[in-house]
Design a protein around this motif. Structure first.
Motif, PDB file in Angstrom:
ATOM      1  N   ALA A  83       0.818  -1.218   0.000  1.00 26.71           N
ATOM      2  CA  ALA A  83       0.000   0.000   0.000  1.00 26.71           C
ATOM      3  C   ALA A  83       0.850   1.265   0.000  1.00 26.71           C
ATOM      4  CB  ALA A  83      -0.920   0.010   1.224  1.00 26.71           C
ATOM      5  N   GLN A  84       2.186   1.090   0.087  1.00 27.66           N
ATOM      6  CA  GLN A  84       3.134   2.205   0.133  1.00 27.66           C
ATOM      7  C   GLN A  84       2.785   3.185   1.262  1.00 27.66           C
ATOM      8  OE1 GLN A  84       5.159   3.423  -3.571  1.00 27.66           O
ATOM      9  NE2 GLN A  84       3.254   2.809  -4.584  1.00 27.66           N
ATOM     10  N   ILE A  85       2.555   2.619   2.439  1.00 30.01           N
ATOM     11  CA  ILE A  85       2.257   3.407   3.632  1.00 30.01           C
ATOM     12  C   ILE A  85       3.392   3.248   4.632  1.00 30.01           C
ATOM     13  CG2 ILE A  85       0.708   3.645   5.620  1.00 30.01           C
ATOM     14  CD1 ILE A  85      -1.558   2.667   3.836  1.00 30.01           C
ATOM     15  N   VAL A  86       3.826   4.333   5.205  1.00 28.97           N
ATOM     16  CA  VAL A  86       4.885   4.272   6.205  1.00 28.97           C
ATOM     17  C   VAL A  86       4.430   5.024   7.454  1.00 28.97           C
ATOM     18  CG1 VAL A  86       6.016   6.260   5.143  1.00 28.97           C
ATOM     19  CG2 VAL A  86       7.275   4.876   6.763  1.00 28.97           C
ATOM     20  N   GLN A  87       4.574   4.373   8.598  1.00 29.25           N
ATOM     21  CA  GLN A  87       4.323   5.026   9.885  1.00 29.25           C
ATOM     22  C   GLN A  87       5.578   5.797  10.300  1.00 29.25           C
ATOM     23  OE1 GLN A  87       1.405   4.882  11.568  1.00 29.25           O
ATOM     24  NE2 GLN A  87       0.399   3.421  10.191  1.00 29.25           N
ATOM     25  N   TRP A  88       5.415   6.859  11.023  1.00 27.99           N
ATOM     26  CA  TRP A  88       6.576   7.619  11.469  1.00 27.99           C
ATOM     27  C   TRP A  88       6.262   8.365  12.768  1.00 27.99           C
ATOM     28  CZ3 TRP A  88       4.859  12.548  11.781  1.00 27.99           C
ATOM     29  CH2 TRP A  88       3.899  12.979  10.860  1.00 27.99           C
ATOM     30  N   SER A  89       7.335   8.784  13.412  1.00 25.28           N
ATOM     31  CA  SER A  89       7.248   9.665  14.582  1.00 25.28           C
ATOM     32  C   SER A  89       8.210  10.825  14.357  1.00 25.28           C
ATOM     33  CB  SER A  89       7.623   8.920  15.868  1.00 25.28           C
ATOM     34  OG  SER A  89       6.737   7.844  16.114  1.00 25.28           O
ATOM     35  N   TYR A  90       7.852  11.967  14.898  1.00 16.03           N
ATOM     36  CA  TYR A  90       8.706  13.149  14.740  1.00 16.03           C
ATOM     37  C   TYR A  90       8.934  13.775  16.105  1.00 16.03           C
ATOM     38  CZ  TYR A  90      10.395  17.778  13.366  1.00 16.03           C
ATOM     39  OH  TYR A  90      11.149  18.922  13.236  1.00 16.03           O
TER      40      TYR A  90
ATOM     41  N   TYR B 130       8.425   0.392   6.966  1.00 17.42           N
ATOM     42  CA  TYR B 130       8.627   0.557   5.530  1.00 17.42           C
ATOM     43  C   TYR B 130       8.906   2.017   5.171  1.00 17.42           C
ATOM     44  CZ  TYR B 130       7.379   1.123   0.627  1.00 17.42           C
ATOM     45  OH  TYR B 130       7.392   1.470  -0.697  1.00 17.42           O
ATOM     46  N   SER B 131       9.891   2.232   4.325  1.00 21.62           N
ATOM     47  CA  SER B 131      10.208   3.570   3.839  1.00 21.62           C
ATOM     48  C   SER B 131       9.711   3.706   2.407  1.00 21.62           C
ATOM     49  CB  SER B 131      11.722   3.826   3.895  1.00 21.62           C
ATOM     50  OG  SER B 131      12.029   5.024   3.209  1.00 21.62           O
ATOM     51  N   SER B 132       8.732   4.573   2.183  1.00 20.57           N
ATOM     52  CA  SER B 132       8.198   4.753   0.834  1.00 20.57           C
ATOM     53  C   SER B 132       9.209   5.451  -0.069  1.00 20.57           C
ATOM     54  CB  SER B 132       6.896   5.563   0.884  1.00 20.57           C
ATOM     55  OG  SER B 132       7.118   6.817   1.496  1.00 20.57           O
ATOM     56  N   LEU B 133      10.138   6.190   0.526  1.00 22.51           N
ATOM     57  CA  LEU B 133      11.163   6.855  -0.277  1.00 22.51           C
ATOM     58  C   LEU B 133      12.197   5.852  -0.786  1.00 22.51           C
ATOM     59  CD1 LEU B 133      11.921  10.195   1.594  1.00 22.51           C
ATOM     60  CD2 LEU B 133      10.735   9.881  -0.564  1.00 22.51           C
ATOM     61  N   GLU B 134      12.617   4.948   0.092  1.00 22.83           N
ATOM     62  CA  GLU B 134      13.647   3.985  -0.279  1.00 22.83           C
ATOM     63  C   GLU B 134      13.062   2.667  -0.762  1.00 22.83           C
ATOM     64  OE1 GLU B 134      16.243   3.583   3.032  1.00 22.83           O
ATOM     65  OE2 GLU B 134      16.972   5.643   2.914  1.00 22.83           O
TER      66      GLU B 134
ATOM     67  N   LEU C  75       6.473  14.770  20.901  1.00 23.63           N
ATOM     68  CA  LEU C  75       6.446  13.727  19.887  1.00 23.63           C
ATOM     69  C   LEU C  75       5.159  13.777  19.075  1.00 23.63           C
ATOM     70  CD1 LEU C  75       8.383  11.394  19.096  1.00 23.63           C
ATOM     71  CD2 LEU C  75       6.879   9.874  20.378  1.00 23.63           C
ATOM     72  N   ILE C  76       5.308  13.723  17.750  1.00 25.10           N
ATOM     73  CA  ILE C  76       4.170  13.662  16.837  1.00 25.10           C
ATOM     74  C   ILE C  76       4.217  12.318  16.121  1.00 25.10           C
ATOM     75  CG2 ILE C  76       3.159  14.624  14.731  1.00 25.10           C
ATOM     76  CD1 ILE C  76       4.264  17.322  15.550  1.00 25.10           C
ATOM     77  N   ASN C  77       3.072  11.668  15.992  1.00 26.90           N
ATOM     78  CA  ASN C  77       2.985  10.407  15.260  1.00 26.90           C
ATOM     79  C   ASN C  77       2.089  10.590  14.046  1.00 26.90           C
ATOM     80  OD1 ASN C  77       4.495   8.684  17.137  1.00 26.90           O
ATOM     81  ND2 ASN C  77       2.786   9.069  18.524  1.00 26.90           N
ATOM     82  N   GLY C  78       2.397   9.875  12.989  1.00 24.14           N
ATOM     83  CA  GLY C  78       1.584   9.971  11.795  1.00 24.14           C
ATOM     84  C   GLY C  78       1.959   8.922  10.772  1.00 24.14           C
ATOM     85  N   PHE C  79       1.419   9.071   9.559  1.00 26.62           N
ATOM     86  CA  PHE C  79       1.787   8.153   8.487  1.00 26.62           C
ATOM     87  C   PHE C  79       1.827   8.912   7.172  1.00 26.62           C
ATOM     88  CE2 PHE C  79      -2.844   7.998   8.349  1.00 26.62           C
ATOM     89  CZ  PHE C  79      -3.130   7.983   6.994  1.00 26.62           C
ATOM     90  N   THR C  80       2.581   8.372   6.242  1.00 24.65           N
ATOM     91  CA  THR C  80       2.700   8.958   4.903  1.00 24.65           C
ATOM     92  C   THR C  80       2.438   7.863   3.879  1.00 24.65           C
ATOM     93  OG1 THR C  80       4.320  10.617   5.605  1.00 24.65           O
ATOM     94  CG2 THR C  80       4.245  10.083   3.253  1.00 24.65           C
ATOM     95  N   GLN C  81       1.670   8.200   2.834  1.00 20.63           N
ATOM     96  CA  GLN C  81       1.402   7.244   1.767  1.00 20.63           C
ATOM     97  C   GLN C  81       1.850   7.841   0.445  1.00 20.63           C
ATOM     98  OE1 GLN C  81      -2.675   6.000   1.319  1.00 20.63           O
ATOM     99  NE2 GLN C  81      -2.134   4.297  -0.004  1.00 20.63           N
ATOM    100  N   ASN C  82       2.538   7.010  -0.329  1.00 21.33           N
ATOM    101  CA  ASN C  82       2.926   7.412  -1.676  1.00 21.33           C
ATOM    102  C   ASN C  82       1.712   7.258  -2.572  1.00 21.33           C
ATOM    103  OD1 ASN C  82       3.962   7.486  -4.342  1.00 21.33           O
ATOM    104  ND2 ASN C  82       5.986   6.887  -3.591  1.00 21.33           N
ATOM    105  N   VAL C  83       1.163   8.381  -3.054  1.00 24.35           N
ATOM    106  CA  VAL C  83      -0.066   8.365  -3.862  1.00 24.35           C
ATOM    107  C   VAL C  83       0.228   8.725  -5.309  1.00 24.35           C
ATOM    108  CG1 VAL C  83      -1.587   8.819  -1.912  1.00 24.35           C
ATOM    109  CG2 VAL C  83      -0.567  10.750  -3.171  1.00 24.35           C
ATOM    110  N   THR C  84       1.460   8.483  -5.768  1.00 16.45           N
ATOM    111  CA  THR C  84       1.862   8.853  -7.124  1.00 16.45           C
ATOM    112  C   THR C  84       0.973   8.204  -8.172  1.00 16.45           C
ATOM    113  OG1 THR C  84       4.153   9.123  -6.385  1.00 16.45           O
ATOM    114  CG2 THR C  84       3.772   8.910  -8.750  1.00 16.45           C
ATOM    115  N   ASP C  85       0.740   6.886  -8.047  1.00 18.97           N
ATOM    116  CA  ASP C  85      -0.099   6.185  -9.019  1.00 18.97           C
ATOM    117  C   ASP C  85      -1.487   6.783  -9.056  1.00 18.97           C
ATOM    118  OD1 ASP C  85       1.999   4.585  -9.641  1.00 18.97           O
ATOM    119  OD2 ASP C  85       1.340   2.874  -8.424  1.00 18.97           O
ATOM    120  N   PHE C  86      -2.032   7.094  -7.895  1.00 15.15           N
ATOM    121  CA  PHE C  86      -3.380   7.665  -7.822  1.00 15.15           C
ATOM    122  C   PHE C  86      -3.422   9.027  -8.491  1.00 15.15           C
ATOM    123  CE2 PHE C  86      -6.306  10.475  -5.498  1.00 15.15           C
ATOM    124  CZ  PHE C  86      -7.515   9.842  -5.776  1.00 15.15           C
TER     125      PHE C  86
END
Length: 253
Positions: A150-157, A169-173, A240-251
């Motif tokens: 699904a090209q979804i990555v969880q992250w914290s900042y 999973y890293s959607s960039l790499e 601390l901030i938590n979130g997720f990022t999805q690569n939506v290029t195909d969409f």
């Protein structure tokens, strides 16, 4: 005085672990199954607290070569650690595989140099713990694979350190890592299209208790963009901030 009592007990043929003075010393070190081995790796005394196919109440190993009751490869590894502790006096703490006909077992052996003639070994059956760890690792890997598809990555900042932590999973790499990876925000911003960098930086550094979603582009001028959609959850921690990022290029295409 304790050393004299040990020698006296050995001379009389009495078990080391039958003497109350000695057992007090032993119990200060451990509460596991205890095995006393001589320099030939013969079991001279035992306090049994573990029940498995190798060590159980139905098997008397006192007087036996402890290494000979183990599978050959396991015995070789354990012998090396026993020799190391006997020669250096440094405590060994290692986990071992115990392959038997019915299934795979695992045990931990902590080896102490008790005196010049004896090694005190703590034997701990860790089969249940190891099997549970294996199942959790398999489940975690399966979830990461789903995230990759699904090209979804969880992250914290971390707002104070200005660092992003990716635990999966890293959607960039386009890769999966079971070990968290940390990226300074400045390094992450370098991958983002220049016109969108302020948007991303403000998105991460704004101390808001509300959930926020943004879309931005990754890539440089003259190259195809990747389109990202990031969402940060309602903040519950000050730093601390938590979130997720999805690569939506195909969409987007």
């Amino acid at each position: 005085k304790v050393e004299e009592e040990i020698l006296d007990n050995v001379t009389k043929g009495a078990g080391l672990l039958s003497d109350n003075n000695i057992i007090q010393k032993v119990l200060q070190i451990t509460s596991d199954t205890l095995i006393v081995l001589d320099n030939n790796y013969r079991c001279v005394d035992l306090l049994l607290k573990t029940d498995n196919p190798i060590l159980n109440e139905r098997k008397d190993i006192v007087g036996e070569d402890f290494l000979k009751i183990l599978p050959l490869e396991t015995a070789k590894l354990l012998k090396r650690e026993l020799q190391y502790t006997r020669e250096t006096g440094v405590t060994s703490n290692v986990n071992y595989d115990l392959p038997l006909d019915d299934k795979m077992y695992y045990f931990k052996m902590i080896i102490h140099k008790f005196d010049d003639d004896h090694l005190l070994c703590q034997y701990r059956d860790i089969t249940k713990r190891s099997n549970m760890k294996g199942r959790l690792k398999s489940s975690a890997k399966a979830l990461l694979e789903v995230g990759k598809v699904a090209q979804i990555v969880q992250w914290s900042y971390n707002l104070d350190d200005r660092e992003l932590l990716y635990p999966a999973y890293s959607s960039l790499e386009d890769s999966i890592s079971l070990n968290p990876e940390i990226f300074p925000l400045a390094l992450y911003l370098e991958a983002i299209y220049e016109e969108d960098r302020v948007l991303v930086e403000n998105f991460l550094n704004t101390r808001s208790k509300n959930s926020v979603t943004i879309e931005y582009r990754v890539g440089q001028v003259g190259a195809p963009f990747q389109y990202m959609r990031s969402k940060k959850y309602a903040k519950v921690d000050d730093n601390l901030i938590n979130g997720f990022t999805q690569n939506v290029t195909d969409f987007m295409n």
